[in-house]
Write a protein that holds these residues in place. Sequence first.
Motif, mmCIF file in Angstrom:
data_model
loop_
_atom_site.group_PDB
_atom_site.id
_atom_site.type_symbol
_atom_site.label_atom_id
_atom_site.label_comp_id
_atom_site.label_asym_id
_atom_site.label_seq_id
_atom_site.Cartn_x
_atom_site.Cartn_y
_atom_site.Cartn_z
ATOM 1 N N GLU A 136 8.747 22.337 -1.337
ATOM 2 C CA GLU A 136 8.222 21.613 -0.181
ATOM 3 C C GLU A 136 8.973 20.303 0.022
ATOM 4 O O GLU A 136 9.476 19.692 -0.927
ATOM 5 C CB GLU A 136 6.736 21.288 -0.384
ATOM 6 N N LYS A 137 9.007 19.832 1.249
ATOM 7 C CA LYS A 137 9.529 18.502 1.549
ATOM 8 C C LYS A 137 8.370 17.526 1.450
ATOM 9 O O LYS A 137 7.310 17.749 2.045
ATOM 10 C CB LYS A 137 10.150 18.479 2.944
ATOM 11 N N VAL A 138 8.570 16.467 0.698
ATOM 12 C CA VAL A 138 7.486 15.524 0.410
ATOM 13 C C VAL A 138 7.868 14.131 0.887
ATOM 14 O O VAL A 138 8.998 13.670 0.648
ATOM 15 C CB VAL A 138 7.186 15.478 -1.101
ATOM 16 N N PHE A 139 6.932 13.475 1.553
ATOM 17 C CA PHE A 139 7.132 12.112 2.022
ATOM 18 C C PHE A 139 6.138 11.198 1.313
ATOM 19 O O PHE A 139 4.930 11.427 1.354
ATOM 20 C CB PHE A 139 6.897 12.013 3.535
ATOM 21 N N LEU A 140 6.648 10.162 0.678
ATOM 22 C CA LEU A 140 5.801 9.124 0.109
ATOM 23 C C LEU A 140 6.056 7.847 0.902
ATOM 24 O O LEU A 140 7.197 7.405 1.034
ATOM 25 C CB LEU A 140 6.122 8.896 -1.375
ATOM 26 N N GLU A 141 4.965 7.280 1.419
ATOM 27 C CA GLU A 141 5.100 6.123 2.296
ATOM 28 C C GLU A 141 4.633 4.857 1.589
ATOM 29 O O GLU A 141 3.664 4.863 0.825
ATOM 30 C CB GLU A 141 4.254 6.318 3.556
ATOM 31 N N CYS A 142 5.305 3.785 1.892
ATOM 32 C CA CYS A 142 4.968 2.484 1.331
ATOM 33 C C CYS A 142 5.029 1.438 2.438
ATOM 34 O O CYS A 142 6.012 1.395 3.196
ATOM 35 C CB CYS A 142 5.940 2.133 0.215
ATOM 36 N N VAL A 143 4.010 0.601 2.496
ATOM 37 C CA VAL A 143 3.958 -0.455 3.502
ATOM 38 C C VAL A 143 3.601 -1.765 2.827
ATOM 39 O O VAL A 143 2.686 -1.816 2.003
ATOM 40 C CB VAL A 143 2.911 -0.123 4.598
ATOM 41 N N GLN A 144 4.332 -2.825 3.200
ATOM 42 C CA GLN A 144 4.007 -4.162 2.697
ATOM 43 C C GLN A 144 3.756 -5.101 3.874
ATOM 44 O O GLN A 144 4.349 -4.938 4.942
ATOM 45 C CB GLN A 144 5.111 -4.695 1.767
ATOM 46 N N ASP A 145 2.902 -6.090 3.620
ATOM 47 C CA ASP A 145 2.467 -6.941 4.728
ATOM 48 C C ASP A 145 2.947 -8.375 4.604
ATOM 49 O O ASP A 145 2.387 -9.277 5.235
ATOM 50 C CB ASP A 145 0.949 -6.890 4.864
ATOM 51 N N MET A 146 3.958 -8.616 3.754
ATOM 52 C CA MET A 146 4.400 -9.992 3.534
ATOM 53 C C MET A 146 5.783 -10.278 4.095
ATOM 54 O O MET A 146 6.410 -11.259 3.709
ATOM 55 C CB MET A 146 4.387 -10.301 2.033
ATOM 56 N N THR A 157 0.836 -1.192 0.000
ATOM 57 C CA THR A 157 0.000 0.000 0.000
ATOM 58 C C THR A 157 0.876 1.249 0.000
ATOM 59 O O THR A 157 1.989 1.256 0.534
ATOM 60 C CB THR A 157 -0.922 0.030 1.229
ATOM 61 N N GLN A 158 0.356 2.286 -0.616
ATOM 62 C CA GLN A 158 1.036 3.575 -0.654
ATOM 63 C C GLN A 158 0.111 4.621 -0.050
ATOM 64 O O GLN A 158 -1.107 4.554 -0.209
ATOM 65 C CB GLN A 158 1.425 3.926 -2.099
#
Lengths: 114, 114
Positions: free
Chosen positions: A17-27, A5-6
């Motif tokens: 601007e300072k930009v944060f892109l987050e990524c999460v994986q569940d495996m 997921t992002q």
Amino acid sequence: DVKVTQSSRYLVKRTGEKVFLECVQDMDHENMFWYRQDPGLGLRLIYFSYDVKMKEKGDIPEGYSVSREKKERFSLILESASTNQTSMYLCASSSGAGGSYEQYFGPGTRLTVT
Amino acid sequence: AQTVTQSQPEMSVQEAETVTLSCTYDTSESDYYLFWYKQPPSRQMILVIRQEAYKQQNATENRFSVNFQKAAKSFSLKISDSQLGDAAMYFCAYRGSGNTPLVFGKGTRLSVIA
């Protein structure tokens, strides 16, 4: 099923601007990747990580940094966003345990920098 | 460095017909994996099919099959009985031996005509 997921599907930011892109994986995957996708250029690798607190530069790391403090989370940081960073950003993960190391992708974040 | 070339930026096919997407790659390794990924409009990228270089038999997944020519370094994707849902960007990707990132081609946009 593997789920990557992002944090945002669409994002609009101002230049500088300072930009944060987050990524999460569940495996419980060891490997995580950040790509940017532009028409006619395909997917270009920005950074990747084989383990927590580890990072490796990809083909186009300039203007980006990453953070991986936990195994499941891999963040892409634009320290000072510029208009040429307007793009689709894709996160992916894969097992580091052998085999084909098939990558699983998130839905992408379309970032617009104005 | 390895490179992946998709020479057809766009292709179209009539519904129920067969279409072949081309991919060539450059490598000096003998052990590697090849992949075709599909990215439907505004949807997540998913794996269509994979091929291990040491296997001579071409991979098949339902209506999708590959023609893997190792000596020619060619890896084409054949889609039989094309359906409207096959319309997407298709990316060819290469991974060398070991835990290394994928190298992607620039993609082929496939349109399916009803």
